[in-house]
Design a protein around this motif. Sequence first.
Motif, mmCIF file in Angstrom:
data_model
loop_
_atom_site.group_PDB
_atom_site.id
_atom_site.type_symbol
_atom_site.label_atom_id
_atom_site.label_comp_id
_atom_site.label_asym_id
_atom_site.label_seq_id
_atom_site.Cartn_x
_atom_site.Cartn_y
_atom_site.Cartn_z
ATOM 1 N N VAL A 7 0.848 -1.191 0.000
ATOM 2 C CA VAL A 7 0.000 0.000 0.000
ATOM 3 C C VAL A 7 0.885 1.244 0.000
ATOM 4 C CG1 VAL A 7 -1.720 1.322 1.289
ATOM 5 C CG2 VAL A 7 -1.846 -1.188 1.246
ATOM 6 N N LEU A 8 0.557 2.201 -0.866
ATOM 7 C CA LEU A 8 1.269 3.472 -0.880
ATOM 8 C C LEU A 8 0.266 4.605 -0.680
ATOM 9 C CD1 LEU A 8 4.075 4.815 -1.313
ATOM 10 C CD2 LEU A 8 3.352 5.223 -3.676
ATOM 11 N N HIS A 9 0.361 5.261 0.485
ATOM 12 C CA HIS A 9 -0.406 6.490 0.702
ATOM 13 C C HIS A 9 0.401 7.641 0.124
ATOM 14 C CE1 HIS A 9 -3.871 5.613 3.481
ATOM 15 N NE2 HIS A 9 -3.310 4.420 3.314
ATOM 16 N N MET A 10 -0.288 8.613 -0.474
ATOM 17 C CA MET A 10 0.400 9.675 -1.203
ATOM 18 C C MET A 10 -0.180 11.042 -0.857
ATOM 19 S SD MET A 10 0.437 7.879 -4.982
ATOM 20 C CE MET A 10 1.266 9.302 -5.709
ATOM 21 N N THR A 11 0.721 11.993 -0.546
ATOM 22 C CA THR A 11 0.321 13.388 -0.388
ATOM 23 C C THR A 11 1.482 14.289 -0.788
ATOM 24 O OG1 THR A 11 -0.479 15.101 1.127
ATOM 25 C CG2 THR A 11 0.973 13.419 2.065
ATOM 26 N N THR A 12 1.167 15.346 -1.488
ATOM 27 C CA THR A 12 2.164 16.386 -1.778
ATOM 28 C C THR A 12 1.825 17.673 -1.043
ATOM 29 O OG1 THR A 12 0.900 17.000 -3.760
ATOM 30 C CG2 THR A 12 2.748 15.486 -4.061
ATOM 31 N N LEU A 13 0.660 17.699 -0.400
ATOM 32 C CA LEU A 13 0.150 18.911 0.224
ATOM 33 C C LEU A 13 0.223 18.862 1.747
ATOM 34 C CD1 LEU A 13 -1.343 21.635 -0.074
ATOM 35 C CD2 LEU A 13 -3.493 20.346 -0.134
ATOM 36 N N HIS A 14 -0.110 17.721 2.340
ATOM 37 C CA HIS A 14 -0.188 17.610 3.785
ATOM 38 C C HIS A 14 1.185 17.357 4.412
ATOM 39 C CE1 HIS A 14 -4.343 16.748 2.551
ATOM 40 N NE2 HIS A 14 -4.688 17.204 3.742
ATOM 41 N N HIS A 15 1.282 17.695 5.683
ATOM 42 C CA HIS A 15 2.473 17.355 6.457
ATOM 43 C C HIS A 15 2.551 15.828 6.557
ATOM 44 C CE1 HIS A 15 5.200 16.987 9.911
ATOM 45 N NE2 HIS A 15 5.592 18.222 9.630
ATOM 46 N N PRO A 16 3.765 15.245 6.539
ATOM 47 C CA PRO A 16 3.873 13.776 6.578
ATOM 48 C C PRO A 16 3.271 13.164 7.846
ATOM 49 C CG PRO A 16 6.017 14.810 6.892
ATOM 50 C CD PRO A 16 5.085 15.876 6.416
#
Length: 380
Positions: A7-16
């Motif tokens: 599983v890969l969760h992805m965000t470029t906007l939110h804090h890790p």
Amino acid sequence: MRHTVKVLHMTTLHHPLDPRIYYKQCASLKRAGYDVTLLAPVPTNTEEGEVPFEPLPKYSNRWKGLLFGTVRAYFRAKKQKADIYHIHDPELLPVGWLLKNKRNHVIYDIHEDYETGIVQRQYFTRPVRQLIASVYKKVEAFCTRRMELILAEKYYLEKYPQGLCVLNYPILQEKLTGIDRSFHQADGLLYTGNVTKDRGAVQHAALPALDESLQVHLYGYCPESLAAEMKQRAGTHEGRLHLHGEGRYVPKAEIDAAYAQSGWLAGIALFPPSEHYMKKELTKFFEYMAAGLPVICSDYPKWQTFMDTYQCGICVNPDSEGDIRDAINYLRQNPEEAKTMGERGRKAVQNYLNWGHEEKKLTNLYDRLNGIEAGEYSDN
């Protein structure tokens, strides 16, 4: 077996370390046996916990991040060859669409009512905002045709009836749910979450002037320019306006520590009128309730119904100093009732408004996608 599912969760906007993404969803799936990685812009001082990171560079310029960050995210994600891609930002919709094939699943996690939010942003004139919102709606509809949808709010079902509500209820913590609150001589008002004008920055900055003994504390990222404006609004009462996230991200541990402190009179959410928020049940409501705090919030009809249902707070006109002062005085003059309000809210969270129930819906969805026998599946 679950452990073979990548599983890969992805965000470029939110804090890790965004609580919904990292501490709730990623951590829950990891405990359930999934092989989970989080792809996100990761500052060098971020410690890796039970869920590993696939780091992306962080861009100081929002537009560069939107372009280059999204492109980088696609190529990094493609190399992962995940069985499930779980995206958390609207700019990742084209990435999710490109990643989708017959051998994987893509989930779009809708944190906000983006269409409504775009119209309310002040970056452009209203006709331009309406045009952008219309384009976004069409892009979203196209890209999500083969995606599963997860919704952070109940009312999003009005727009996405095919979605699954996985609500942003708090993780139960004994150090908070076990606090024995006293409201005698309490003088602190607490706000948690990002600090913006549409989330009541101006209204909250005016609170210290209502009473010389009030201490107003805001825990959450606040742009330095807005912080300066809020201090100016507070004027000679600035010393009792405490901005704990001026120009910086406030980690979950710091916010939890704030909840655990004594001396709070109420949790606050005095938002100005906004179509974007008036239908939402704010995450901070549940967190205030879990910590045993009564709530003082704006008198949106939805929020009034919520407070009436759980008898855990007071709704006021956010622009009426008289209404706000009356609510504060009521809690001060009736400390036992303030305690009872807090206990009612805490009991509701302990019984059913908590992440444990939502976690089951999330893992059931993942199990269903991967043909793993799971418990009863719920779509609301």
